[in-house]
Design a protein around this motif. Structure first.
Motif: not given
Length: 805
Positions: A46-57
């Motif tokens: 879940i953390g890996q997905l959350k960070k990917s969204v933050e970086i994309y944004q």
């Protein structure tokens, strides 16, 4: 902004998300996998997905819509976390889709067109039914993707683009034939960084031609996934998303081998330490240090480290990636203000096998008396001769290390430069690594009690320690690893044979010492010479030695055939490709044997020429492709007559193969025919391909369970053939090399120019067989053109079965 392209992303450090959720998901696709202790940290996924969204944004000022999970790795268990992170769609490969739909795979005709087109060429909805979270999914066409990634670079750009457009038209025609209602979506997904450097003009000719063709097409439209979903919301659902990656119905590239299991156990130990700080809160640390530790943890969970562990991938310098991986684990401990534990310092990648001065060549039978009374005693042993070699050092005390097997023992010999008496209190440790044994130690016996550890080039499971006093054996003990990089004395001690005299030390350790080993198991080994409890020398000095457990006399012979030497010319006129890798005799079989024991049916193929491995095949078979076909009941008319795709040969009327064994470097397997006679891969099978370059011999061991309870090997029929292995075969051909009218660098020569000539180079037959190999392979109704799929078995060369006499 224009909608011309859609930029998607991956989980933060490109992990195999399902394995972070639970490593035991590997068992769904491979029950025989060598597994680590269970790693299950869903919150990290879940953390890996959350960070990917933050970086994309942060980069694009908007939330991402599409996710490429690392290596297309998916499972039903991750659907909710992908949807919860805000992703609307994700993707994987056709193999995962097939398994999710209850298929073994998608079949293709001779033009590579998928025959279940309506199923592959549309998106699906996957849902976590407990929470109602839905995610759209697309699945790539493996063949089209690989054509762009690996093959079109060898073709002029416009020609390659035309070929791709024709293949899309073939798909459209197949959908019409299936009466499928559209529209349909063809997904081409590939690693963008791999292809273009291999194309002329960086692929611009191909891409410009392709984009022009797509722009001009009246039947094909290029769309982004999100655009397609808006126009045509998916209606098909997948009830249970099968755990797998974009090219395999499992996660075998990242887990399932011993090295990979060790790497996951390293990860688990490190994560358990971090757990006390970030989850259980048993221990406290400054927030910035905890964040730093967690970031290094995420980076270590990335898939690329595990990609290079095990035998299935080879970078040429896997140790480099091993060091990088362990450096990340070390940073987790440092960020927590902890000492880096010893295990992190221990390499997971074993040293390479050092090329012996003398290749092992069969069983040996030395007399353990400290003397070499006959050159025959150690003639067939493997040997590393240190004296006079480029690796020899003036400080070395030993000049040679010999090793080999007989039916009951593994035997060793170490020669001193002068004599053992001159070294005083010497010790010689023989370290061995038995596969599938959990406890391993990387440190030598004496260094475990010292501040500076002597790390071996591999992790050993057993140690035979022999002590000498004034050149005479004063003791010999067997130790096993304690699992903590130390050694513990075994009890009871086995009877070990040792003797020394002058410069020679000999020893024999009973094979009964090792439990649960079998033919084909590979033991790594090395000798370490010490003086006064201080290590002086390791042999080999630049790697490790290796011995493969051969057939130790437990196999009952069924069939033995001497094939004529020099008949590696197919129907009589075939010639080798011109590249220097194709040495004389590499395709020339000179002997074939069939035997069985209580677990396996074994095939032994001996070649007249060498068994080179120029491209680093994981099982050391890179040039040849071997097929063995087994008809359990010759003459009964059961089984499939056509051999596997691309062989262009069939069995006689009344005969048919029930099991096909395919041995090659990267995709070996065992197959049974489906209802239509097409090969169906047998999954989760302990199939062994054993290559012995010294004997120029390949041994194939297939579990008897494949053949059924009533199988009698002495009543079966067998056909064995050799072809040239090719990673870029013609359409519809399973990885065997084409035969052209004239030989070239990568093509055999001598074909008559028709479409149905065989690709078999040597067929196993005795010298007096009728028809001869040349007659059998050249007699067929030649077809100048047409559709290979419409040809019957009798439109190809007929190869006979061999039976026990």
């Amino acid at each position: 902004d224009k909608g011309q392209i859609e930029v998607i992303t991956t989980p933060y450090a490109h992990p195999i998300l399902p394995l972070l959720y639970d490593t035991n998901l590997e068992k769904a696709g491979n029950t025989e996998a060598v597994m680590p202790d269970r790693f299950s940290y869903p919150n990290d996924a879940i953390g890996q997905l959350k960070k990917s969204v933050e970086i994309y944004q942060a980069h694009y000022g908007r939330a991402p819509r599409g996710l490429w999970p690392g290596e297309g790795s998916v499972a039903q268990e991750i659907v909710k976390m992908v949807g919860d992170a805000g992703y609307q769609w994700t993707a994987s490969g056709e193999i995962v889709l097939a398994k999710s739909l209850g298929l073994d795979g998608f079949t293709r005709d001779s033009q590579d067109t998928v025959q279940e087109a309506d199923k592959l060429y549309q998106p699906y909805v996957v849902e976590d039914k407990q929470y109602g979270v839905k995610v759209n999914m697309i699945f790539r066409d493996l063949r089209l993707s690989d054509l762009i990634g690996f093959e079109y670079s060898q073709t002029p750009g416009k020609q390659a683009a035309d070929d791709l457009m024709q293949r899309l038209e073939n798909i459209r025609q197949e959908l019409k034939k299936e009466n499928a209602t559209g529209p349909h979506l063809v997904s081409i997904i590939l690693d963008g960084e791999n292809a273009w450097e291999n194309y002329d003009n960086d692929g611009k000719d191909f891409l410009n031609a392709l984009y022009q063709d797509l722009s001009d097409s009246k039947t094909v439209k290029a769309v982004t996934p999100t655009e397609y979903f808006a126009l045509h919301p998916p209606t098909q659902t997948i009830d249970q998303l099968f755990p797998g990656a974009w090219f395999s119905a499992n996660y075998d590239t990242w887990i399932g081998e011993e090295e990979e299991a060790t790497a996951w156990n390293y990860l688990l130990k490190t994560r358990e330490t971090l757990y006390d700080y970030d989850v259980s809160k048993k221990k406290s640390i400054a927030p910035d240090k905890l964040a730093r530790a967690l970031d290094f943890m995420y980076l270590a969970e990335g898939s690329d480290w595990f990609w290079w562990y095990g035998a299935d991938q080879n970078s040429g310098d896997d140790a480099y990636f091993d060091r990088g991986y362990r450096a990340l684990l070390a940073e987790v401990y440092k960020s927590l203000d902890l000492d880096v534990p010893e295990f992190v310092q221990v390499p997971i990648i074993s040293a390479n096998v050092a090329t012996p001065s003398q290749q092992p060549n069969g069983l040996i039978n030395p007399t353990i008396d400290g003397k070499v009374t006959s050159t025959a005693e150690w003639k067939s042993a493997g040997a590393y001769i240190a004296a006079g070699s480029a690796q020899a050092r003036s400080a070395d005390v030993a000049s040679a290390f010999y090793y080999g097997l007989d039916a009951k023992n593994i035997s060793f010999r170490v020669d001193a430069k002068s004599d053992w008496k001159s070294i005083g209190n010497a010790s010689i440790g023989f370290y061995l690594a038995q596969p599938k044994v959990k406890n391993k130690s990387a440190f030598t016996f004496y260094s475990t009690s010292q501040s500076t550890k002597n790390v071996m080039g591999f992790q050993a499971t057993h140690l035979l320690q022999i002590d000498l006093k004034n050149g005479v054996v004063s003791g010999a003990k067997l130790y096993t690893s304690d699992g903590q990089n130390g050694w513990e004395e075994t009890s009871p001690q086995p009877k070990v044979f040792t003797a020394s005299s002058g410069s020679i030390l000999e020893a024999a350790l009973p094979l009964s010492t090792f439990v649960d080993f079998e033919t084909g198991d590979t033991f790594n080994l090395a000798a370490v010479v010490s003086q006064d409890q201080r290590d002086l020398q390791s042999i080999p000095s630049t790697g490790l030695a290796q011995v493969v457990i051969p057939d130790l006399g437990t196999t009952q012979m069924v069939l033995s055939v001497d094939d004529p030497v020099g008949d590696d010319h197919g129907p009589g006129k075939y010639t080798y490709p011109t590249d220097g890798v194709f040495k004389p005799g590499v395709f020339d079989i000179k002997h074939f044997e069939v035997g069985y024991d209580d677990k396996y049916l074994a095939f032994k193929i001996t070649f007249a020429g060498p068994l080179p491995n120029p491209w680093g095949s994981p099982n050391n078979l890179a040039v040849q492709t071997l097929d063995v076909y087994v008809d359990k009941d010759p003459g009964s008319g059961t089984g499939a007559r056509k051999l596997m795709p691309g062989r262009n040969a069939s069995l006689p009327k009344g005969d048919g193969w029930d099991v096909a064994v395919w041995a090659e470097g990267w995709t070996p397997g065992v197959f049974t025919p489906d209802a239509d006679g097409n090969p169906k891969h047998v999954d989760n099978l302990d199939f062994k391909v054993l290559v012995d370059p010294g004997l120029q011999q390949v041994t194939l061991r297939v579990p008897l369970s494949v053949f059924g309870d009533k199988f009698n090997p002495t009543k079966a029929g067998y056909t064995a053939v050799v072809m040239s292995q090719d990673g870029f075969p013609a359409p519809g051909v399973w990885r065997v090399r084409d035969v052209d009218p004239t030989a070239s660098q990568w093509r055999l020569g001598g074909s008559p120019g028709d479409i149905n000539h065989t690709r078999i180079i040597d067929l196993v037959e005795p010298a007096d067989a009728k028809p001869t190999q040349e007659e059998a392979l050249s007699k067929y109704p030649s077809a100048a053109s047409g559709d290979l799929d419409k040809l019957t078995p009798d439109d190809f060369a007929i190869v006979p079965l061999l039976t026990a006499k």
